[in-house]
Design a protein around this motif. Structure first.
Motif, PDB file in Angstrom:
ATOM      1  N   GLN A  62      42.770   4.306  16.447  1.00  0.00           N
ATOM      2  CA  GLN A  62      43.489   3.179  17.035  1.00  0.00           C
ATOM      3  C   GLN A  62      44.613   2.739  16.097  1.00  0.00           C
ATOM      4  O   GLN A  62      44.592   3.046  14.906  1.00  0.00           O
ATOM      5  CB  GLN A  62      42.534   2.014  17.296  1.00  0.00           C
ATOM      6  CG  GLN A  62      41.451   2.339  18.309  1.00  0.00           C
ATOM      7  CD  GLN A  62      40.547   1.143  18.590  1.00  0.00           C
ATOM      8  OE1 GLN A  62      40.847   0.008  18.235  1.00  0.00           O
ATOM      9  NE2 GLN A  62      39.430   1.414  19.241  1.00  0.00           N
ATOM     10  N   PRO A  63      45.591   1.979  16.605  1.00  0.00           N
ATOM     11  CA  PRO A  63      46.676   1.490  15.741  1.00  0.00           C
ATOM     12  C   PRO A  63      46.151   0.496  14.694  1.00  0.00           C
ATOM     13  O   PRO A  63      45.126  -0.153  14.894  1.00  0.00           O
ATOM     14  CB  PRO A  63      47.628   0.771  16.710  1.00  0.00           C
ATOM     15  CG  PRO A  63      47.192   1.135  18.080  1.00  0.00           C
ATOM     16  CD  PRO A  63      45.772   1.592  18.002  1.00  0.00           C
ATOM     17  N   ILE A  64      46.882   0.380  13.610  1.00  0.00           N
ATOM     18  CA  ILE A  64      46.563  -0.619  12.581  1.00  0.00           C
ATOM     19  C   ILE A  64      46.785  -2.003  13.167  1.00  0.00           C
ATOM     20  O   ILE A  64      47.795  -2.264  13.823  1.00  0.00           O
ATOM     21  CB  ILE A  64      47.434  -0.411  11.327  1.00  0.00           C
ATOM     22  CG1 ILE A  64      47.066   0.913  10.646  1.00  0.00           C
ATOM     23  CG2 ILE A  64      47.283  -1.583  10.361  1.00  0.00           C
ATOM     24  CD1 ILE A  64      47.967   1.286   9.486  1.00  0.00           C
ATOM     25  N   GLU A  65      45.847  -2.887  12.908  1.00  0.00           N
ATOM     26  CA  GLU A  65      45.915  -4.278  13.357  1.00  0.00           C
ATOM     27  C   GLU A  65      46.309  -5.149  12.164  1.00  0.00           C
ATOM     28  O   GLU A  65      45.731  -5.012  11.084  1.00  0.00           O
ATOM     29  CB  GLU A  65      44.538  -4.665  13.885  1.00  0.00           C
ATOM     30  CG  GLU A  65      44.366  -6.089  14.276  1.00  0.00           C
ATOM     31  CD  GLU A  65      42.922  -6.412  14.673  1.00  0.00           C
ATOM     32  OE1 GLU A  65      42.712  -7.540  15.144  1.00  0.00           O
ATOM     33  OE2 GLU A  65      42.017  -5.577  14.505  1.00  0.00           O
ATOM     34  N   HIS A 117      35.136   3.807   6.147  1.00  0.00           N
ATOM     35  CA  HIS A 117      33.695   3.594   6.039  1.00  0.00           C
ATOM     36  C   HIS A 117      33.147   3.102   7.362  1.00  0.00           C
ATOM     37  O   HIS A 117      33.901   2.771   8.278  1.00  0.00           O
ATOM     38  CB  HIS A 117      33.368   2.610   4.911  1.00  0.00           C
ATOM     39  CG  HIS A 117      33.937   1.235   5.099  1.00  0.00           C
ATOM     40  ND1 HIS A 117      35.270   0.934   4.890  1.00  0.00           N
ATOM     41  CD2 HIS A 117      33.361   0.071   5.486  1.00  0.00           C
ATOM     42  CE1 HIS A 117      35.481  -0.355   5.135  1.00  0.00           C
ATOM     43  NE2 HIS A 117      34.337  -0.906   5.513  1.00  0.00           N
ATOM     44  N   LEU A 118      31.826   3.072   7.449  1.00  0.00           N
ATOM     45  CA  LEU A 118      31.177   2.531   8.647  1.00  0.00           C
ATOM     46  C   LEU A 118      29.919   1.782   8.234  1.00  0.00           C
ATOM     47  O   LEU A 118      29.411   1.945   7.127  1.00  0.00           O
ATOM     48  CB  LEU A 118      30.858   3.640   9.660  1.00  0.00           C
ATOM     49  CG  LEU A 118      30.011   4.817   9.201  1.00  0.00           C
ATOM     50  CD1 LEU A 118      28.538   4.534   9.335  1.00  0.00           C
ATOM     51  CD2 LEU A 118      30.371   6.042  10.030  1.00  0.00           C
ATOM     52  N   GLN A 164      41.939  -1.187  10.571  1.00  0.00           N
ATOM     53  CA  GLN A 164      42.129  -0.096  11.517  1.00  0.00           C
ATOM     54  C   GLN A 164      40.813   0.582  11.832  1.00  0.00           C
ATOM     55  O   GLN A 164      40.031   0.909  10.934  1.00  0.00           O
ATOM     56  CB  GLN A 164      43.098   0.953  10.969  1.00  0.00           C
ATOM     57  CG  GLN A 164      43.378   2.069  11.956  1.00  0.00           C
ATOM     58  CD  GLN A 164      44.365   3.092  11.438  1.00  0.00           C
ATOM     59  OE1 GLN A 164      44.544   3.272  10.233  1.00  0.00           O
ATOM     60  NE2 GLN A 164      45.020   3.786  12.364  1.00  0.00           N
ATOM     61  N   ILE A 165      40.575   0.785  13.118  1.00  0.00           N
ATOM     62  CA  ILE A 165      39.472   1.603  13.604  1.00  0.00           C
ATOM     63  C   ILE A 165      40.052   2.994  13.824  1.00  0.00           C
ATOM     64  O   ILE A 165      41.154   3.140  14.369  1.00  0.00           O
ATOM     65  CB  ILE A 165      38.885   1.019  14.906  1.00  0.00           C
ATOM     66  CG1 ILE A 165      38.174  -0.303  14.581  1.00  0.00           C
ATOM     67  CG2 ILE A 165      37.947   2.012  15.579  1.00  0.00           C
ATOM     68  CD1 ILE A 165      37.642  -1.047  15.786  1.00  0.00           C
ATOM     69  N   VAL A 225      31.155   2.706  13.560  1.00  0.00           N
ATOM     70  CA  VAL A 225      32.542   3.029  13.893  1.00  0.00           C
ATOM     71  C   VAL A 225      33.348   3.099  12.590  1.00  0.00           C
ATOM     72  O   VAL A 225      33.362   2.154  11.798  1.00  0.00           O
ATOM     73  CB  VAL A 225      33.140   1.988  14.861  1.00  0.00           C
ATOM     74  CG1 VAL A 225      34.635   2.210  15.052  1.00  0.00           C
ATOM     75  CG2 VAL A 225      32.422   2.046  16.202  1.00  0.00           C
ATOM     76  N   LEU A 226      34.011   4.219  12.387  1.00  0.00           N
ATOM     77  CA  LEU A 226      34.804   4.443  11.189  1.00  0.00           C
ATOM     78  C   LEU A 226      36.011   3.508  11.178  1.00  0.00           C
ATOM     79  O   LEU A 226      36.756   3.422  12.166  1.00  0.00           O
ATOM     80  CB  LEU A 226      35.260   5.905  11.173  1.00  0.00           C
ATOM     81  CG  LEU A 226      35.628   6.514   9.830  1.00  0.00           C
ATOM     82  CD1 LEU A 226      34.499   6.402   8.818  1.00  0.00           C
ATOM     83  CD2 LEU A 226      36.020   7.971  10.022  1.00  0.00           C
ATOM     84  N   HIS A 227      36.207   2.808  10.052  1.00  0.00           N
ATOM     85  CA  HIS A 227      37.316   1.852   9.938  1.00  0.00           C
ATOM     86  C   HIS A 227      37.658   1.639   8.463  1.00  0.00           C
ATOM     87  O   HIS A 227      36.943   2.097   7.575  1.00  0.00           O
ATOM     88  CB  HIS A 227      36.947   0.514  10.589  1.00  0.00           C
ATOM     89  CG  HIS A 227      35.863  -0.227   9.852  1.00  0.00           C
ATOM     90  ND1 HIS A 227      34.530   0.092   9.982  1.00  0.00           N
ATOM     91  CD2 HIS A 227      35.920  -1.255   8.984  1.00  0.00           C
ATOM     92  CE1 HIS A 227      33.818  -0.722   9.211  1.00  0.00           C
ATOM     93  NE2 HIS A 227      34.639  -1.546   8.591  1.00  0.00           N
ATOM     94  N   TRP A 228      38.742   0.919   8.227  1.00  0.00           N
ATOM     95  CA  TRP A 228      39.115   0.479   6.886  1.00  0.00           C
ATOM     96  C   TRP A 228      39.814  -0.868   7.010  1.00  0.00           C
ATOM     97  O   TRP A 228      40.249  -1.267   8.087  1.00  0.00           O
ATOM     98  CB  TRP A 228      40.011   1.504   6.167  1.00  0.00           C
ATOM     99  CG  TRP A 228      41.375   1.687   6.761  1.00  0.00           C
ATOM    100  CD1 TRP A 228      41.722   2.581   7.742  1.00  0.00           C
ATOM    101  CD2 TRP A 228      42.574   0.961   6.438  1.00  0.00           C
ATOM    102  NE1 TRP A 228      43.062   2.456   8.037  1.00  0.00           N
ATOM    103  CE2 TRP A 228      43.613   1.467   7.256  1.00  0.00           C
ATOM    104  CE3 TRP A 228      42.867  -0.068   5.551  1.00  0.00           C
ATOM    105  CZ2 TRP A 228      44.912   0.986   7.202  1.00  0.00           C
ATOM    106  CZ3 TRP A 228      44.169  -0.551   5.495  1.00  0.00           C
ATOM    107  CH2 TRP A 228      45.175  -0.026   6.312  1.00  0.00           C
ATOM    108  N   HIS A 229      39.941  -1.567   5.880  1.00  0.00           N
ATOM    109  CA  HIS A 229      40.667  -2.828   5.846  1.00  0.00           C
ATOM    110  C   HIS A 229      41.177  -3.072   4.439  1.00  0.00           C
ATOM    111  O   HIS A 229      40.642  -2.534   3.468  1.00  0.00           O
ATOM    112  CB  HIS A 229      39.819  -4.015   6.343  1.00  0.00           C
ATOM    113  CG  HIS A 229      38.374  -3.927   6.017  1.00  0.00           C
ATOM    114  ND1 HIS A 229      37.808  -4.463   4.886  1.00  0.00           N
ATOM    115  CD2 HIS A 229      37.353  -3.329   6.690  1.00  0.00           C
ATOM    116  CE1 HIS A 229      36.520  -4.225   4.880  1.00  0.00           C
ATOM    117  NE2 HIS A 229      36.210  -3.526   5.948  1.00  0.00           N
ATOM    118  N   GLY A 230      42.236  -3.869   4.343  1.00  0.00           N
ATOM    119  CA  GLY A 230      42.817  -4.180   3.047  1.00  0.00           C
ATOM    120  C   GLY A 230      44.027  -5.062   3.202  1.00  0.00           C
ATOM    121  O   GLY A 230      44.339  -5.548   4.295  1.00  0.00           O
TER     122      GLY A 230
END
Length: 162
Positions: free
Chosen positions: A104-107, A82-83, A100-101, A121-126
């Protein structure tokens, strides 16, 4: 004493607004609550993989143009890609998770971390595979929009930890 009463009234109003919004969306509450905030209501499966609960904390309005809430992710749960038109700030309040953006690598993110997701900017989190995770989200400048949901994060993308 009047200040306390106004604060209580404000919190009650926000809580009722969030509860009403979730009920209208057909989401059911949960009784779980280990953290600072109640876990809230089960997040819609069309935007999340696994179980995540959302609690609204600051309702969007035309004065502050900011929305905020808390999300609790069970281990392995995550948002879709999502963004946000004005970006998003995440404050991790418990557990271990991923952010993660796109491209780019997962942070790895942990309790106490602050993550800034840039505008559009497209990203996700969990949560991580082995730990639950909760965070507070802050959406500024909501007059520009709140969120644009995209497709799910695949199991392959989720497992791609460097």
């Amino acid at each position: 004493m009047k200040t306390i009463s106004k604060k209580v009234l404000f919190v009650a109003s926000v809580t009722l607004f969030v509860m009403f919004s979730m009920v209208c969306a057909g989401q059911e509450p949960t009784a779980k609550s280990d953290g600072i905030f109640p876990e809230g209501r089960l997040a819609p499966a069309k935007f999340f993989t696994g179980n995540a609960w959302v609690t609204g904390l600051v309702a969007n309005d035309s004065v502050f143009t900011t929305a905020a809430g808390s999300v609790f992710f069970e281990a392995g749960a995550r948002s879709n890609w999502h963004l946000h038109p004005s970006g998003q700030i995440l404050i991790v309040t418990s557990g271990v998770g991923y952010h993660q953006i796109k491209g780019q690598p997962i942070e790895i993110i942990r309790k106490g971390d602050v993550v800034k997701c840039p505008p559009d900017v497209l990203h996700w989190h969990g949560a991580s595979k082995d730990s639950s995770m909760s965070h507070i989200y802050i959406l500024p400048n909501t007059e520009k929009g709140m969120v644009e949901w995209k497709g799910p994060v695949t199991d392959e993308e989720y497992a791609n930890i460097d």
